[in-house]
Design a protein around this motif. Structure first.
Motif, PDB file in Angstrom:
ATOM      1  N   THR A   1       0.809  -1.223   0.000  1.00 14.41           N
ATOM      2  CA  THR A   1       0.000   0.000   0.000  1.00 14.41           C
ATOM      3  C   THR A   1       0.839   1.270   0.000  1.00 14.41           C
ATOM      4  OG1 THR A   1      -0.139  -0.105   2.440  1.00 14.41           O
ATOM      5  CG2 THR A   1      -1.918  -1.138   1.182  1.00 14.41           C
TER       6      THR A   1
ATOM      7  N   LYS B   1      -0.119   3.854  -3.908  1.00 12.96           N
ATOM      8  CA  LYS B   1      -1.524   3.447  -3.989  1.00 12.96           C
ATOM      9  C   LYS B   1      -1.780   2.561  -5.207  1.00 12.96           C
ATOM     10  CE  LYS B   1      -6.222   5.288  -4.150  1.00 12.96           C
ATOM     11  NZ  LYS B   1      -7.065   6.515  -4.129  1.00 12.96           N
TER      12      LYS B   1
ATOM     13  N   LEU C   1      -6.042  -3.742  -4.448  1.00 16.95           N
ATOM     14  CA  LEU C   1      -5.300  -4.466  -3.418  1.00 16.95           C
ATOM     15  C   LEU C   1      -5.956  -5.820  -3.202  1.00 16.95           C
ATOM     16  CD1 LEU C   1      -3.181  -4.598  -1.092  1.00 16.95           C
ATOM     17  CD2 LEU C   1      -4.898  -3.474   0.370  1.00 16.95           C
TER      18      LEU C   1
ATOM     19  N   LEU D   1      -8.519   2.990  -0.676  1.00 15.70           N
ATOM     20  CA  LEU D   1      -8.112   1.897  -1.553  1.00 15.70           C
ATOM     21  C   LEU D   1      -9.299   1.027  -1.953  1.00 15.70           C
ATOM     22  CD1 LEU D   1      -4.848   0.724   0.277  1.00 15.70           C
ATOM     23  CD2 LEU D   1      -5.074   2.361  -1.611  1.00 15.70           C
TER      24      LEU D   1
END
Length: 261
Positions: free
Chosen positions: A166, A169, A173, A203
């Protein structure tokens, strides 16, 4: 809200060597919007790992398409997809380079998906940043910037893997049962850190978990896989009405496998 990930009729078949073909993913259609945190549940053989491997590029789809930000990346290699996708694995050893220090691993993560060239490392210039983000973990990781990653505890190493995934960005994810190998206390701390990193970074995330409590407590959407298909796709409001028993009832014949995990 823009669509970050879209799977269109994503299908994966394998030959089991007995002149039989097994379908692991069965025409999966899925859209994930920017900022969604989706928890993924399913028993053994449901297709969870194949779904993640197909997104990350370690498995090639037999049929269908995969799009990131409306760009078709179905034919992209795993390396080319690293520009868009970050992943944290179940095994703490898989996300880090053991002979490199914590700081060196973080520096490597800063260049994920970027074109590499010969240049000075500039490691010292980033130490303040690395100390700051490691101190947010709460397990003393900031005191080990010069420690080889292989010497860390499993919890510290997995927290480092999350920080690396992370640090810049990612568009998407993937958390692949990233707390499963940890004891309950360390798992709880890592999930709190995970939730913090996802919220602060806005995210978009898919998280496989076998921990029913985490499926209820984290994320704003829940999908359940069974036999390569999505059998449930619940919004945050629908998920908030569920109990642990409700989740177990989704699995029918797979309940025993889930409760043993």
């Amino acid at each position: 809200m823009s669509t970050v990930l879209e799977l269109k009729n994503a299908t994966k078949r394998i030959d089991n060597g007995l002149n039989e073909t097994k379908t692991i993913l069965n025409h999966v259609n899925l859209k994930i919007a920017q900022g969604e945190f989706v928890t993924v549940l399913g028993g053994n053989g449901a297709g969870k790992s194949t779904l993640f491997n197909s997104i990350a590029g370690t498995v090639t789809l037999s049929e269908g398409d995969l799009l990131i930000n409306d760009q078709n990346i179905t034919a992209y290699s795993e390396e080319k997809r690293a520009k868009y996708v970050s992943r944290v694995f179940q095994d703490p050893k898989m996300g880090t380079a053991p002979r490199m220090t914590v700081a060196e691993n973080l520096l490597l993560a800063m260049y994920r998906g970027k074109k590499r060239s010969l240049r000075l490392r500039r490691l010292n210039e980033e130490r303040t940043l690395f100390t700051k983000i490691c101190s947010e973990v709460g397990n003393g990781l900031e005191n080990h910037l010069d420690t080889p990653t292989g010497n860390l505890s499993g919890g510290q190493r997995q927290a480092l893997s999350l920080l690396m995934a992370t640090l810049t960005k990612p568009d998407l994810l993937l958390l692949d049962e990233h707390t499963a190998a940890l004891d309950p206390k360390t798992s709880k701390q890592l999930m709190q850190l995970t939730d913090q990193r996802i919220k602060e970074g806005d995210l978009t995330c898919l998280m496989i978990t076998h921990r029913m409590e985490d499926a209820l407590n984290y994320g704003n959407r829940l999908i359940v896989l069974q036999k390569g298909q999505i059998i449930k796709d619940l919004s945050k409001a629908e998920k908030e009405k569920l109990s642990l028993q409700d989740l177990l009832l989704f699995f029918e014949e797979e309940v025993e496998e889930i409760t043993l995990d």
